[in-house]
Scaffold this motif. Structure first.
Motif, PDB file in Angstrom:
ATOM      1  N   VAL A 141       0.833  -1.199   0.000  1.00  0.00           N
ATOM      2  CA  VAL A 141       0.000   0.000   0.000  1.00  0.00           C
ATOM      3  C   VAL A 141       0.869   1.251   0.000  1.00  0.00           C
ATOM      4  O   VAL A 141       1.832   1.346   0.757  1.00  0.00           O
ATOM      5  N   LYS A 142       0.534   2.184  -0.872  1.00  0.00           N
ATOM      6  CA  LYS A 142       1.199   3.492  -0.894  1.00  0.00           C
ATOM      7  C   LYS A 142       0.099   4.537  -0.872  1.00  0.00           C
ATOM      8  O   LYS A 142      -0.835   4.485  -1.663  1.00  0.00           O
ATOM      9  N   THR A 143       0.191   5.482   0.073  1.00  0.00           N
ATOM     10  CA  THR A 143      -0.848   6.503   0.184  1.00  0.00           C
ATOM     11  C   THR A 143      -0.431   7.789  -0.520  1.00  0.00           C
ATOM     12  O   THR A 143       0.748   8.115  -0.603  1.00  0.00           O
ATOM     13  N   TYR A 144      -1.437   8.470  -1.033  1.00  0.00           N
ATOM     14  CA  TYR A 144      -1.249   9.738  -1.739  1.00  0.00           C
ATOM     15  C   TYR A 144      -2.334  10.697  -1.272  1.00  0.00           C
ATOM     16  O   TYR A 144      -3.489  10.297  -1.142  1.00  0.00           O
ATOM     17  N   PRO A 145      -1.997  11.974  -1.083  1.00  0.00           N
ATOM     18  CA  PRO A 145      -3.060  12.951  -0.866  1.00  0.00           C
ATOM     19  C   PRO A 145      -3.922  13.001  -2.137  1.00  0.00           C
ATOM     20  O   PRO A 145      -3.416  12.793  -3.248  1.00  0.00           O
ATOM     21  N   PHE A 146      -5.200  13.269  -1.982  1.00  0.00           N
ATOM     22  CA  PHE A 146      -6.100  13.254  -3.135  1.00  0.00           C
ATOM     23  C   PHE A 146      -5.608  14.147  -4.266  1.00  0.00           C
ATOM     24  O   PHE A 146      -5.799  13.826  -5.439  1.00  0.00           O
ATOM     25  N   GLU A 147      -4.952  15.235  -3.923  1.00  0.00           N
ATOM     26  CA  GLU A 147      -4.448  16.159  -4.951  1.00  0.00           C
ATOM     27  C   GLU A 147      -3.421  15.490  -5.872  1.00  0.00           C
ATOM     28  O   GLU A 147      -3.149  15.975  -6.963  1.00  0.00           O
ATOM     29  N   GLN A 148      -2.838  14.367  -5.437  1.00  0.00           N
ATOM     30  CA  GLN A 148      -1.839  13.658  -6.242  1.00  0.00           C
ATOM     31  C   GLN A 148      -2.443  12.453  -6.961  1.00  0.00           C
ATOM     32  O   GLN A 148      -1.763  11.470  -7.249  1.00  0.00           O
ATOM     33  N   ILE A 149      -3.716  12.543  -7.299  1.00  0.00           N
ATOM     34  CA  ILE A 149      -4.403  11.428  -7.942  1.00  0.00           C
ATOM     35  C   ILE A 149      -3.726  11.016  -9.253  1.00  0.00           C
ATOM     36  O   ILE A 149      -3.601   9.827  -9.549  1.00  0.00           O
ATOM     37  N   GLU A 150      -3.271  11.987 -10.024  1.00  0.00           N
ATOM     38  CA  GLU A 150      -2.600  11.654 -11.299  1.00  0.00           C
ATOM     39  C   GLU A 150      -1.317  10.862 -11.046  1.00  0.00           C
ATOM     40  O   GLU A 150      -1.016   9.911 -11.768  1.00  0.00           O
ATOM     41  N   GLN A 151      -0.565  11.234 -10.009  1.00  0.00           N
ATOM     42  CA  GLN A 151       0.664  10.507  -9.668  1.00  0.00           C
ATOM     43  C   GLN A 151       0.326   9.091  -9.197  1.00  0.00           C
ATOM     44  O   GLN A 151       1.016   8.131  -9.532  1.00  0.00           O
ATOM     45  N   ALA A 152      -0.732   8.961  -8.417  1.00  0.00           N
ATOM     46  CA  ALA A 152      -1.153   7.643  -7.939  1.00  0.00           C
ATOM     47  C   ALA A 152      -1.510   6.732  -9.114  1.00  0.00           C
ATOM     48  O   ALA A 152      -1.127   5.556  -9.142  1.00  0.00           O
ATOM     49  N   ILE A 153      -2.216   7.278 -10.079  1.00  0.00           N
ATOM     50  CA  ILE A 153      -2.579   6.500 -11.273  1.00  0.00           C
ATOM     51  C   ILE A 153      -1.328   6.103 -12.051  1.00  0.00           C
ATOM     52  O   ILE A 153      -1.177   4.954 -12.470  1.00  0.00           O
ATOM     53  N   ALA A 154      -0.429   7.050 -12.231  1.00  0.00           N
ATOM     54  CA  ALA A 154       0.808   6.761 -12.968  1.00  0.00           C
ATOM     55  C   ALA A 154       1.645   5.706 -12.247  1.00  0.00           C
ATOM     56  O   ALA A 154       2.173   4.785 -12.881  1.00  0.00           O
ATOM     57  N   ASP A 155       1.767   5.834 -10.925  1.00  0.00           N
ATOM     58  CA  ASP A 155       2.571   4.874 -10.163  1.00  0.00           C
ATOM     59  C   ASP A 155       1.960   3.480 -10.193  1.00  0.00           C
ATOM     60  O   ASP A 155       2.678   2.482 -10.261  1.00  0.00           O
ATOM     61  N   THR A 156       0.644   3.400 -10.174  1.00  0.00           N
ATOM     62  CA  THR A 156      -0.016   2.100 -10.264  1.00  0.00           C
ATOM     63  C   THR A 156       0.207   1.496 -11.651  1.00  0.00           C
ATOM     64  O   THR A 156       0.514   0.311 -11.787  1.00  0.00           O
ATOM     65  N   GLY A 157       0.098   2.320 -12.676  1.00  0.00           N
ATOM     66  CA  GLY A 157       0.311   1.842 -14.039  1.00  0.00           C
ATOM     67  C   GLY A 157       1.726   1.376 -14.299  1.00  0.00           C
ATOM     68  O   GLY A 157       1.950   0.414 -15.033  1.00  0.00           O
ATOM     69  N   SER A 158       2.701   2.046 -13.674  1.00  0.00           N
ATOM     70  CA  SER A 158       4.107   1.690 -13.887  1.00  0.00           C
ATOM     71  C   SER A 158       4.579   0.553 -12.981  1.00  0.00           C
ATOM     72  O   SER A 158       5.650   0.004 -13.196  1.00  0.00           O
ATOM     73  N   GLY A 159       3.771   0.238 -11.957  1.00  0.00           N
ATOM     74  CA  GLY A 159       4.178  -0.799 -11.015  1.00  0.00           C
ATOM     75  C   GLY A 159       4.901  -0.257  -9.793  1.00  0.00           C
ATOM     76  O   GLY A 159       5.268  -1.013  -8.910  1.00  0.00           O
ATOM     77  N   LYS A 160       5.119   1.054  -9.753  1.00  0.00           N
ATOM     78  CA  LYS A 160       5.771   1.657  -8.581  1.00  0.00           C
ATOM     79  C   LYS A 160       4.911   1.479  -7.336  1.00  0.00           C
ATOM     80  O   LYS A 160       5.422   1.340  -6.234  1.00  0.00           O
ATOM     81  N   ALA A 161       3.599   1.491  -7.506  1.00  0.00           N
ATOM     82  CA  ALA A 161       2.659   1.245  -6.409  1.00  0.00           C
ATOM     83  C   ALA A 161       1.790   0.059  -6.776  1.00  0.00           C
ATOM     84  O   ALA A 161       1.301  -0.028  -7.897  1.00  0.00           O
ATOM     85  N   VAL A 162       1.624  -0.864  -5.836  1.00  0.00           N
ATOM     86  CA  VAL A 162       0.741  -2.003  -6.071  1.00  0.00           C
ATOM     87  C   VAL A 162      -0.695  -1.600  -5.779  1.00  0.00           C
ATOM     88  O   VAL A 162      -1.597  -1.853  -6.557  1.00  0.00           O
ATOM     89  N   LYS A 163      -0.892  -0.944  -4.633  1.00  0.00           N
ATOM     90  CA  LYS A 163      -2.225  -0.496  -4.246  1.00  0.00           C
ATOM     91  C   LYS A 163      -2.131   0.955  -3.807  1.00  0.00           C
ATOM     92  O   LYS A 163      -1.616   1.284  -2.742  1.00  0.00           O
TER      93      LYS A 163
END
Length: 75
Positions: free
Chosen positions: A47-69
């Motif tokens: 699990v990796k948490t992101y402030p809601f304002e970083q939603i685009e980064q969260a999506i990118a990190d999930t797509g790249s595999g940097k974040a699993v959840k």
């Protein structure tokens, strides 16, 4: 499966949430806890948490595999 769609919609994006999929919580949660206690399910590393304002980064990190959840937090 319990889900909600359209919780938040802005700039053409929709957030969809799901709670436990098709699992039976009374069985599934104790199994996950037992696995975690045995060291066989390190969910805290998944699990990796992101402030809601970083939603685009969260999506990118999930797509790249940097974040699993990716988990978005709100104030």
């Amino acid at each position: 499966m319990t889900s909600s769609s359209g919780l938040i919609s802005a700039a053409g994006k929709t957030v969809i949430g799901a709670v436990e999929g098709d699992a039976i919580p009374q069985n599934f949660i104790p199994q996950l806890v037992a696995l975690y206690q045995a060291g066989a399910f390190p969910f805290d590393k998944l699990v990796k948490t992101y402030p809601f304002e970083q939603i685009e980064q969260a999506i990118a990190d999930t797509g790249s595999g940097k974040a699993v959840k990716a988990v978005l937090t709100m104030p």
